[in-house]
Design an enzyme around this catalytic site. Structure first.
Site, PDB file in Angstrom:
ATOM      1  N   ASP A   1       0.835  -1.196   0.000  1.00  0.00           N
ATOM      2  CA  ASP A   1       0.000   0.000   0.000  1.00  0.00           C
ATOM      3  C   ASP A   1       0.876   1.255   0.000  1.00  0.00           C
ATOM      4  O   ASP A   1       1.550   1.550   0.993  1.00  0.00           O
ATOM      5  CB  ASP A   1      -0.902  -0.023   1.247  1.00  0.00           C
ATOM      6  CG  ASP A   1      -2.129   0.847   1.100  1.00  0.00           C
ATOM      7  OD1 ASP A   1      -2.188   1.652   0.155  1.00  0.00           O
ATOM      8  OD2 ASP A   1      -3.037   0.711   1.934  1.00  0.00           O
ATOM      9  N   ASP A   2       0.893   1.980  -1.119  1.00  0.00           N
ATOM     10  CA  ASP A   2       1.662   3.236  -1.249  1.00  0.00           C
ATOM     11  C   ASP A   2       3.173   3.002  -1.301  1.00  0.00           C
ATOM     12  O   ASP A   2       3.953   3.836  -0.830  1.00  0.00           O
ATOM     13  CB  ASP A   2       1.346   4.210  -0.109  1.00  0.00           C
ATOM     14  CG  ASP A   2      -0.089   4.705  -0.105  1.00  0.00           C
ATOM     15  OD1 ASP A   2      -0.855   4.316  -1.004  1.00  0.00           O
ATOM     16  OD2 ASP A   2      -0.453   5.473   0.806  1.00  0.00           O
TER      17      ASP A   2
ATOM     18  N   CYS B   1      -5.709   4.405  -4.271  1.00  0.00           N
ATOM     19  CA  CYS B   1      -5.865   2.995  -3.932  1.00  0.00           C
ATOM     20  C   CYS B   1      -7.171   2.365  -4.396  1.00  0.00           C
ATOM     21  O   CYS B   1      -7.154   1.305  -5.026  1.00  0.00           O
ATOM     22  CB  CYS B   1      -5.666   2.795  -2.433  1.00  0.00           C
ATOM     23  SG  CYS B   1      -6.451   3.999  -1.384  1.00  0.00           S
TER      24      CYS B   1
ATOM     25  N   ARG C   1      -7.399  -0.724  -7.080  1.00  0.00           N
ATOM     26  CA  ARG C   1      -7.841  -2.051  -6.650  1.00  0.00           C
ATOM     27  C   ARG C   1      -9.061  -2.506  -7.435  1.00  0.00           C
ATOM     28  O   ARG C   1      -9.227  -3.702  -7.716  1.00  0.00           O
ATOM     29  CB  ARG C   1      -8.109  -2.042  -5.147  1.00  0.00           C
ATOM     30  CG  ARG C   1      -6.824  -1.903  -4.344  1.00  0.00           C
ATOM     31  CD  ARG C   1      -7.056  -1.418  -2.910  1.00  0.00           C
ATOM     32  NE  ARG C   1      -5.813  -0.984  -2.321  1.00  0.00           N
ATOM     33  CZ  ARG C   1      -5.019  -1.736  -1.548  1.00  0.00           C
ATOM     34  NH1 ARG C   1      -5.391  -2.959  -1.243  1.00  0.00           N
ATOM     35  NH2 ARG C   1      -3.891  -1.258  -1.082  1.00  0.00           N
TER      36      ARG C   1
ATOM     37  N   LYS D   1      -6.595  -5.261   3.587  1.00  0.00           N
ATOM     38  CA  LYS D   1      -7.393  -4.085   3.224  1.00  0.00           C
ATOM     39  C   LYS D   1      -8.343  -4.400   2.072  1.00  0.00           C
ATOM     40  O   LYS D   1      -7.963  -5.047   1.105  1.00  0.00           O
ATOM     41  CB  LYS D   1      -6.434  -2.956   2.825  1.00  0.00           C
ATOM     42  CG  LYS D   1      -7.088  -1.703   2.249  1.00  0.00           C
ATOM     43  CD  LYS D   1      -6.028  -0.648   2.021  1.00  0.00           C
ATOM     44  CE  LYS D   1      -6.541   0.554   1.257  1.00  0.00           C
ATOM     45  NZ  LYS D   1      -5.519   1.620   1.139  1.00  0.00           N
TER      46      LYS D   1
ATOM     47  N   HIS E   1     -11.460  -1.761   1.073  1.00  0.00           N
ATOM     48  CA  HIS E   1     -11.620  -0.382   0.566  1.00  0.00           C
ATOM     49  C   HIS E   1     -12.365  -0.326  -0.759  1.00  0.00           C
ATOM     50  O   HIS E   1     -12.113   0.526  -1.597  1.00  0.00           O
ATOM     51  CB  HIS E   1     -10.240   0.279   0.423  1.00  0.00           C
ATOM     52  CG  HIS E   1     -10.296   1.780   0.565  1.00  0.00           C
ATOM     53  ND1 HIS E   1      -9.380   2.622  -0.015  1.00  0.00           N
ATOM     54  CD2 HIS E   1     -11.173   2.578   1.221  1.00  0.00           C
ATOM     55  CE1 HIS E   1      -9.649   3.873   0.274  1.00  0.00           C
ATOM     56  NE2 HIS E   1     -10.747   3.867   1.036  1.00  0.00           N
TER      57      HIS E   1
ATOM     58  N   HIS F   1       1.497   2.200   4.127  1.00  0.00           N
ATOM     59  CA  HIS F   1       0.554   3.311   4.238  1.00  0.00           C
ATOM     60  C   HIS F   1       0.633   3.943   5.627  1.00  0.00           C
ATOM     61  O   HIS F   1       0.818   3.253   6.620  1.00  0.00           O
ATOM     62  CB  HIS F   1      -0.862   2.781   3.988  1.00  0.00           C
ATOM     63  CG  HIS F   1      -1.914   3.826   3.776  1.00  0.00           C
ATOM     64  ND1 HIS F   1      -2.337   4.672   4.768  1.00  0.00           N
ATOM     65  CD2 HIS F   1      -2.636   4.147   2.666  1.00  0.00           C
ATOM     66  CE1 HIS F   1      -3.296   5.468   4.295  1.00  0.00           C
ATOM     67  NE2 HIS F   1      -3.485   5.167   3.015  1.00  0.00           N
TER      68      HIS F   1
ATOM     69  N   ASP G   1      -0.180  -0.514  -5.120  1.00  0.00           N
ATOM     70  CA  ASP G   1      -1.442  -0.036  -5.680  1.00  0.00           C
ATOM     71  C   ASP G   1      -1.330   1.349  -6.309  1.00  0.00           C
ATOM     72  O   ASP G   1      -2.162   1.733  -7.131  1.00  0.00           O
ATOM     73  CB  ASP G   1      -2.554  -0.052  -4.625  1.00  0.00           C
ATOM     74  CG  ASP G   1      -2.236   0.816  -3.415  1.00  0.00           C
ATOM     75  OD1 ASP G   1      -1.082   1.270  -3.264  1.00  0.00           O
ATOM     76  OD2 ASP G   1      -3.157   1.041  -2.596  1.00  0.00           O
ATOM     77  N   ASN G   2      -0.331   2.115  -5.924  1.00  0.00           N
ATOM     78  CA  ASN G   2      -0.090   3.453  -6.482  1.00  0.00           C
ATOM     79  C   ASN G   2       1.266   3.918  -5.975  1.00  0.00           C
ATOM     80  O   ASN G   2       1.948   3.191  -5.241  1.00  0.00           O
ATOM     81  CB  ASN G   2      -1.186   4.447  -6.087  1.00  0.00           C
ATOM     82  CG  ASN G   2      -1.579   4.399  -4.627  1.00  0.00           C
ATOM     83  OD1 ASN G   2      -2.707   4.039  -4.298  1.00  0.00           O
ATOM     84  ND2 ASN G   2      -0.662   4.726  -3.739  1.00  0.00           N
TER      85      ASN G   2
ATOM     86  N   LYS H   1       1.540   9.852  -5.297  1.00  0.00           N
ATOM     87  CA  LYS H   1       0.137   9.432  -5.221  1.00  0.00           C
ATOM     88  C   LYS H   1      -0.824  10.603  -5.402  1.00  0.00           C
ATOM     89  O   LYS H   1      -0.575  11.710  -4.917  1.00  0.00           O
ATOM     90  CB  LYS H   1      -0.109   8.759  -3.864  1.00  0.00           C
ATOM     91  CG  LYS H   1      -1.536   8.276  -3.627  1.00  0.00           C
ATOM     92  CD  LYS H   1      -1.655   7.624  -2.259  1.00  0.00           C
ATOM     93  CE  LYS H   1      -3.081   7.171  -1.969  1.00  0.00           C
ATOM     94  NZ  LYS H   1      -3.204   6.506  -0.653  1.00  0.00           N
TER      95      LYS H   1
END
Length: 578
Positions: free
Chosen positions: A58-59, A96, A100, A160, A162, A253, A359-360, A413
């Site tokens: 994540d990130d 994100c 996803r 996660k 989301h 994250h 994811d980014n 991001k």
């Protein structure tokens, strides 16, 4: 863990030459076979079907991993990369939830209802009620888990989600047989269940369709999510099915936090500051052939200022941010390594497709400018230097280190600049001899069709997936590059179209002037030179592709940047606070 081959145990071979079998017995067998063929049970999968492991960080920034030239130690991820391919031109979306949604469907995020992160509709009424921004899956949208489940796979999720607040969008309704998850974008990594925002606290964890048990005092998200996925795979082994396992880490994250024995792993490593660490990364990336010496790289923003202009106390706090970020990544690598070792111990590693990606890009936005964070965070958390990274702390990366994380790319991001969308991605295919670096453009839309193709799961020819399978190219079965195609994206008012080495980008001030700009992202990954005047034919072709994309996917073309957490120098024609 894979199923046995063969027909149902109807004793068909006995009928081969036995003339004493009665006609009634033959009819009974025929009826049984017809009923089997017409039943609603998932089709049996062949023994050769591989498992699939999809792991999302994540990130995580483009150059953070060791295999991408980073100074952060990631030996386990690097080892899997050496067993497969490093994708150097892989593009996700810049946030994100949209990423996803694209990853799990192979369809543009607007077309499946996730045009932006959920919080946007609360502050940007223009998109409320639009199908592309409803924030929930439509009933007819099928996820990777549903497709694998229909093909006879066991399906698991840990981490996660989301992707919607309604139960109809949650993992149990989207094809996961077992799942442990929470629905928000992030949370404390410790047991206190504090959310990223006041309105999200306390965070509720779910297991399948029920609230999860109370978190133990030694809970840390990365370890727990790994343990949970291992337990699902282990418990499901007796079914004899291959598995589709989806591990969605919340590291790295924010809030940046690490377990006690990891927190000081990089102590004093970043005392030299942004410029020095970024230069080190550029040198390593050039040395391993990830970038060309002649390529144009982005510069640190003038508004950031120089590291040397900070006070000693400011440098101390800033360096600690990156120490914690690096510690989280190394700890994630350690937990990923435990999962890989488990697969080896149960003799499933060689028969498992493994995808690891971010994811980014890294998050360099000003988190204090999110909703009421400027008031809530100081009142709620211990922000002292001594408490940074511990339970009850709240730390984020900041744009100085985000630019380092995204080296050599531009921004981070929430921006459709390369630093927001070009991310690390690693793919291991069982039984494939190809190793090394894959430099062709790959979209996050392509992961779903590639995994299904590599696993031998048939997809209907009329399927709505917009991504394409890269199995042949990634397996070395294609001797030439596939034809270039235009792939478009939109997020927070930003616009981009990719075609081969070309990128057409539209950004609002101060990062653009509301006009299309053209970049050659092969020779200019930092997007430093606008080539639109030299190549008007390319601009025209990609602009037409953009118009078609908008029409096809229900994209709302905003007349401003509505990204979150913008700094004061970024708030020209923008919505500064979510």
């Amino acid at each position: 863990m894979t199923p046995k081959l063969g027909l149902p145990k109807y004793g068909v071979n006995r009928f081969e030459t036995d003339t004493r079998v009665k006609v009634s017995q033959l009819l009974a067998v025929a009826i049984a076979l017809m009923l089997f063929a017409c039943s609603n049970e998932p089709p049996a999968v062949e023994q050769s079907h591989p498992n699939v492991l999809l792991v999302i960080a994540d990130d995580l920034g483009y150059s953070d991993l060791g295999i991408y030239g980073g100074e952060i130690e990631t030996p386990n991820i690097d080892a899997v990369a050496q067993d497969g391919l490093v994708l150097t031109n892989f593009h996700a979306n810049a946030s994100c939830t949209p990423s996803r949604a694209m990853l799990l469907t192979g369809i543009d995020n607007h077309a499946v209802g996730f045009g932006a992160n959920p919080g946007v509709a609360r502050r940007f009424p223009e998109i409320r009620g639009r199908p592309g921004y409803r924030g929930e899956f439509a009933e007819d949208i099928r996820t990777l888990a549903q497709r694998f489940n229909d093909a006879g796979y066991a399906t698991y999720l840990s981490g996660k989600w989301h992707l919607g607040h309604e139960p109809s969008s949650w993992p149990p309704a989207r094809g996961y047989e077992r799942s442990y998850y929470f629905e928000h974008g992030g949370a404390s990594h410790f047991a206190d269940r504090m959310g990223n925002l006041e309105r999200e606290s306390p965070v509720q964890y779910w297991e399948d369709e029920q609230p999860g048990a109370e978190l133990q005092s030694d809970f840390f998200s990365t370890t727990f999510f790994t343990d949970k996925l291992i337990s699902y795979i282990d418990d499901g082994a007796k079914s004899g099915k291959p598995f589709f396992a989806h591990l969605a880490y919340t590291a790295p994250h924010w809030p940046l936090q690490a377990p006690d024995d990891w927190r000081d792993k990089y102590k004093n490593r970043y005392d030299q500051g942004w410029e020095a660490i970024r230069s080190e990364r550029l040198a390593r990336m050039a040395e391993i052939g990830l970038i060309e010496d002649s390529a144009a790289y982005s510069q640190l923003p003038e508004a950031l200022g120089e590291w040397s202009a900070l006070t000693k106390e400011q440098q101390r706090y800033e360096a600690r941010r990156m120490e914690l970020y690096a510690a989280m990544i190394s700890h994630l690598d350690h937990e990923f390594g435990r999962l890989i070792q488990f697969l080896k111990d149960v003799d499933e590693y060689d028969n498992t497709i493994i995808v690891f990606l971010s994811d980014n890009g890294p998050d360099g936005n000003d988190i204090l400018r999110l909703r009421n964070n400027a008031d809530w965070i100081p009142k709620t958390f211990d922000l002292s230097y001594e408490n940074m990274g511990r339970p009850g702390s709240y730390v984020w990366l900041g744009r100085g280190w985000a630019h380092v994380s995204a080296t050599p790319l531009n921004l981070y991001k929430t921006f459709l600049a390369e630093g927001g969308v070009r991310v690390p991605a690693i793919l291991k295919l069982p039984g494939v001899g190809e190793r090394g670096t894959h430099r062709q453009f790959v979209s996050i839309l392509d992961i779903a069709p590639t995994l299904l193709d590599a696993a031998g799961v048939r997809v209907e020819s009329t399927d709505a997936m917009q991504g394409v399978s890269h199995r042949a190219a990634l397996s070395g079965l294609e001797s030439t590059s596939r034809p270039t195609r235009a792939v478009a994206m939109e997020i927070y008012g930003g616009r981009a179209v990719f075609e081969g080495h070309w990128k057409l980008n539209w950004a609002w001030p101060p990062y653009g002037d509301g006009e299309w700009k053209l970049f050659d992202i092969e020779s200019d990954p930092g997007e430093t030179q606008d080539l639109s005047e030299q190549h008007p034919d390319v601009v025209g072709r990609l602009a037409r592709a953009w118009d078609e994309y908008v029409e096809t996917n229900g994209v709302y073309q905003a007349d401003l940047d509505f990204g979150y957490g913008r700094y004061p120098d970024q708030t020209i024609n923008t919505e500064a606070v979510e």
